[in-house]
Structure formats: structure tokens, C-alpha cells
Enzyme design. Sequence first.
Site, PDB file in Angstrom:
ATOM      1  N   VAL A  22       0.834  -1.213   0.000  1.00  0.00           N
ATOM      2  CA  VAL A  22       0.000   0.000   0.000  1.00  0.00           C
ATOM      3  C   VAL A  22       0.865   1.259   0.000  1.00  0.00           C
ATOM      4  O   VAL A  22       0.696   2.155  -0.838  1.00  0.00           O
ATOM      5  CB  VAL A  22      -0.971  -0.008   1.208  1.00  0.00           C
ATOM      6  CG1 VAL A  22      -1.653   1.337   1.369  1.00  0.00           C
ATOM      7  CG2 VAL A  22      -2.009  -1.117   1.035  1.00  0.00           C
ATOM      8  N   VAL A 131     -11.237   0.742   6.157  1.00  0.00           N
ATOM      9  CA  VAL A 131     -12.415  -0.136   5.994  1.00  0.00           C
ATOM     10  C   VAL A 131     -12.893  -0.044   4.553  1.00  0.00           C
ATOM     11  O   VAL A 131     -13.193   1.039   4.051  1.00  0.00           O
ATOM     12  CB  VAL A 131     -13.595   0.298   6.890  1.00  0.00           C
ATOM     13  CG1 VAL A 131     -14.734  -0.714   6.791  1.00  0.00           C
ATOM     14  CG2 VAL A 131     -13.168   0.468   8.319  1.00  0.00           C
ATOM     15  N   GLY A 184      -1.706  -8.942  -3.866  1.00  0.00           N
ATOM     16  CA  GLY A 184      -1.509  -7.905  -2.850  1.00  0.00           C
ATOM     17  C   GLY A 184      -2.758  -7.652  -2.022  1.00  0.00           C
ATOM     18  O   GLY A 184      -2.949  -6.557  -1.489  1.00  0.00           O
ATOM     19  N   GLU A 187      -3.141  -9.760   4.172  1.00  0.00           N
ATOM     20  CA  GLU A 187      -2.240  -9.160   5.150  1.00  0.00           C
ATOM     21  C   GLU A 187      -0.893  -9.876   5.104  1.00  0.00           C
ATOM     22  O   GLU A 187      -0.800 -11.008   4.636  1.00  0.00           O
ATOM     23  CB  GLU A 187      -2.825  -9.304   6.562  1.00  0.00           C
ATOM     24  CG  GLU A 187      -4.145  -8.580   6.762  1.00  0.00           C
ATOM     25  CD  GLU A 187      -4.029  -7.090   6.484  1.00  0.00           C
ATOM     26  OE1 GLU A 187      -3.275  -6.413   7.168  1.00  0.00           O
ATOM     27  OE2 GLU A 187      -4.705  -6.616   5.540  1.00  0.00           O
ATOM     28  N   ASP A 198      -9.331  -9.506  11.004  1.00  0.00           N
ATOM     29  CA  ASP A 198      -9.331  -8.268  10.208  1.00  0.00           C
ATOM     30  C   ASP A 198     -10.762  -7.727  10.064  1.00  0.00           C
ATOM     31  O   ASP A 198     -11.004  -6.528  10.187  1.00  0.00           O
ATOM     32  CB  ASP A 198      -8.721  -8.585   8.833  1.00  0.00           C
ATOM     33  CG  ASP A 198      -8.713  -7.402   7.893  1.00  0.00           C
ATOM     34  OD1 ASP A 198      -7.773  -6.597   7.947  1.00  0.00           O
ATOM     35  OD2 ASP A 198      -9.671  -7.279   7.096  1.00  0.00           O
ATOM     36  N   LYS A 202     -12.399  -4.140  11.490  1.00  0.00           N
ATOM     37  CA  LYS A 202     -13.133  -3.196  10.637  1.00  0.00           C
ATOM     38  C   LYS A 202     -14.547  -2.964  11.178  1.00  0.00           C
ATOM     39  O   LYS A 202     -15.079  -1.854  11.091  1.00  0.00           O
ATOM     40  CB  LYS A 202     -13.158  -3.716   9.197  1.00  0.00           C
ATOM     41  CG  LYS A 202     -11.775  -3.651   8.533  1.00  0.00           C
ATOM     42  CD  LYS A 202     -11.732  -4.445   7.251  1.00  0.00           C
ATOM     43  CE  LYS A 202     -10.393  -4.304   6.542  1.00  0.00           C
ATOM     44  NZ  LYS A 202     -10.201  -5.305   5.485  1.00  0.00           N
ATOM     45  N   GLY A 299      -6.381  -4.369  -1.999  1.00  0.00           N
ATOM     46  CA  GLY A 299      -5.431  -4.240  -3.108  1.00  0.00           C
ATOM     47  C   GLY A 299      -4.814  -2.856  -3.102  1.00  0.00           C
ATOM     48  O   GLY A 299      -5.416  -1.890  -2.637  1.00  0.00           O
TER      49      GLY A 299
HETATM   50  N1  HSE Z   1      -6.241  -7.937   3.865  1.00  0.00           N
HETATM   51  C1  HSE Z   1      -7.279  -6.953   3.754  1.00  0.00           C
HETATM   52  C2  HSE Z   1      -8.452  -7.562   3.015  1.00  0.00           C
HETATM   53  C3  HSE Z   1      -6.751  -5.737   3.041  1.00  0.00           C
HETATM   54  O1  HSE Z   1      -8.240  -8.574   2.334  1.00  0.00           O
HETATM   55  O2  HSE Z   1      -9.558  -7.048   3.101  1.00  0.00           O
HETATM   56  C4  HSE Z   1      -7.707  -4.579   3.006  1.00  0.00           C
HETATM   57  O3  HSE Z   1      -7.983  -4.091   4.291  1.00  0.00           O
END
Ligand code: HSE
Length: 404
Positions: A22, A131, A184, A187, A198, A202, A299
Site C-alpha cells: 500500500v 475499511v 496484494g 495481510e 481483520d 473493521k 489491493g
Molecule cells: N487484507 C485486507 C483484506 C486488506 O483482504 O480485506 C484490506 O484491508
Amino acid sequence: MIAHHSGCRHRARVAVLGCGVVGSEVVRQVLARGDELGLEVARVLVRDPHRPREVPRELLTADAEEVFAAAPDVVVEAIGGVEPAGRLVERALRAGIAVVSANKTLLAHRGPALRRLSGASGAPLACEAAVGSAVPVLAALRQLAGDRVLSLRAVVNGTCNFILTRMESGLGMDAALREAQERGLAEADPSADLSGRDSAEKLCILGSAAGLAELTPDAVPTRGIEGVCPDDLAEARRAGRCLRLVAELEAGVPGLFARVGPALVPRAHPLASLHGEENGVLLRCELAGDLFLRGPGAGPRPTASAILGDVLRVLGRARAERGEGRRSATSPVRDQRIRVRGPRASCPARMLGALRERALEPLDLTLTRHGSTLGVRSRDGCAVALGVALATEGGESLVTPVLE
Ligand code: HSE
């Protein structure tokens, strides 16, 4: 290597903390589009400045002191995790420097304290990218401040949605995860995605932005998709449903319902329509009713979109003020397909004739027949011109642009 132009006085200076997928995309965009955005890269904080990267060496440093000595107007935090990101964000806010963070872990655990610090110092803290990546869900929640959000149901992990939809087409979980990593999406430690952690982070950020709850991730009952097997997906399909990793929050009587876990979603439900790394958030509001926001949820490029939008917002720059890269709305040229239904549809030559007789000569008009669908490359507005020409010829023809 991307060219690096510095020293342009009217450009705001952006320091980027972290140069992973990122952070490096943000640096790439600012270096490539500095004029258009009115931005320049001040410094980029990395762990190892000697590692080969597509960023000019003189911008890289492993020393946070050098980052602050470069007097940035905005700090973009793309390190991830609670520390050292938290210390650096606090330092920037205390120094009155605006912060844009994509770090959901930090915001889920320390969001309220950081917002208080931002309020006290007057330095803005923005986190749209944390988010939904490019989906402007926090912006939508800001706009809903005059309403009351009653519940939200969301798919907020792009990696898990990507894996589940790839598994629906027959791929194994390990292969789908590898693909997500190559793109990409995942995480650095993909167990954060797969375990639902994750998504829970969020959900906490969403709950706070929606005015529903101040939660920390440990208060959210969370299950991930690690145990999902092809049989689960086949069974869901037989039942006319899709398996999605859903994050839910609802203000109930009494108390609050919060959960992250796999859910069987009816095929016609908006969350079932999310494919690949798409994210979607369904908001139920007292006044507005139901709203559904969807789009690329992970991404580097979509996340850079959200970060750069925040950077310009905290700098107080709206798109119209940037002034560059705008185009005129007159006579745009584009490829357009149209469909003609009615007696004239069978005869492209007559249609061309009808246009030319009325001096409606669109640029570079070619008609290719395929059933009653005609391919046209012409000035935009040709469909209207053709409609007018055919209508004045008599007969009932319907000319409609075909949206792709
Ligand atoms: N690894 C996270 C996902 C990246 O796949 O949503 C974006 O926050």
C-alpha cells in the site's frame, strides 16, 4: 524507477510511513501525479532503506527523526499493527500534522484515544482506507450523521471473499490464498484475514463511525473461514445460498448484537453478489432506509485511492480546486454500441443514408450488423441523432445505447 521532482513550492509535502504494497503504491502515485494532485513526497520511512525498491533512494530513511525533520504537511501511515505505528501517529498529531491511516488494527484498538488527541491538537485524523479500501463507507457514514444507523451487515475482508468465490469455481483454499497474496490483497500475516480478526477490527471502526458502539475486537464473537471446505460451498449452492464472511452489528433491545463469521446468504441478497475482493456494506437507517455500498475492498490501487482522497480532504482540497486534469464536456468521442429495434434495424445502409440526408454526419461512423444490434464508433450523441433521423423517416424504431 519513477522520476522524482521536488522543490515545487505550492505542493503539499507527504511523508509515507511504511513502503509495503500500500505505502509503495501511494508513493508511486504521488511521484507520478504530483502536479495533478498538488503533492510531493517528503520522506518514506522503511525498515531497510538499502533494499531495492521503485522509490528514489534519497527519499528513503529508517530514521523517524528524519521524517519529522522533513516538515511534512501530512503523514500517511501504512505500516500496520499497533506499534510502532501508534507512537508515530501520536507524535504527528501532537505536532499538529494531519494523519491519514490505513491501519485498521491501530484504529480498532486505539481509535477513540487517537481521535481525542486529534481533537485536542486540531490535526485531522482520517482513515477511509482502513475499511472497505476504495468503497467510501466512512464518508457515507459521515453524511448519515443526521440519520440513525440501526444495523449494518458487511463483507469487509477482500481476501476471504476472493478465496470463497474462487473456491466456488473449484479452486482449493491454499491455491486461492496464494492467488490473493500474489494480488496484494492479503495481510502480511494472512491468518488475520482467514481468522476473521481483520473483519472484526473493521467492524469496530464501522460501529464507531455509525454511532452504534465503541467496541474493541476482543468483544466481537469471531469465526473465520479456515474450516470452510468444498462440501460447505456445494451444500450452500444446493440450498440456493452463498457462503460469505459476514460482519454484523445491530442496535437491539436490550443491548447490542455483534458478530463476525461465515453466513449462508440467499443468492438474491446484495452480499451474495460480491465477487472476488469486492467488499459491500448494507446499512439499515431510520430515515434513509436501506443503503448498499460496494466496490473493490482490497489491493494496492483501490487502497491508494482512498488514502489520496483522505490526503486531499485533510488538506482542505476538493477536486474542483485542484484545477488540473479536468476535461471539457463538449463533444466527447468514445466507442458506443447501440441497438436499433424496429423496421430500420435490418438495413444499416438505410440508416446511414437517413443520417447523411439530414446532414447528421457523425465522425467515423461504422455500422456492423449483428441481429438488431449495431456497433457504432462515433461522437457521443450519435444514438440521439440516429433516433431523430429514423423517427422523421417514419416507422417505429427504437434506438438505445447499450451500456457495458
Ligand atoms: N487484507 C485486507 C483484506 C486488506 O483482504 O480485506 C484490506 O484491508
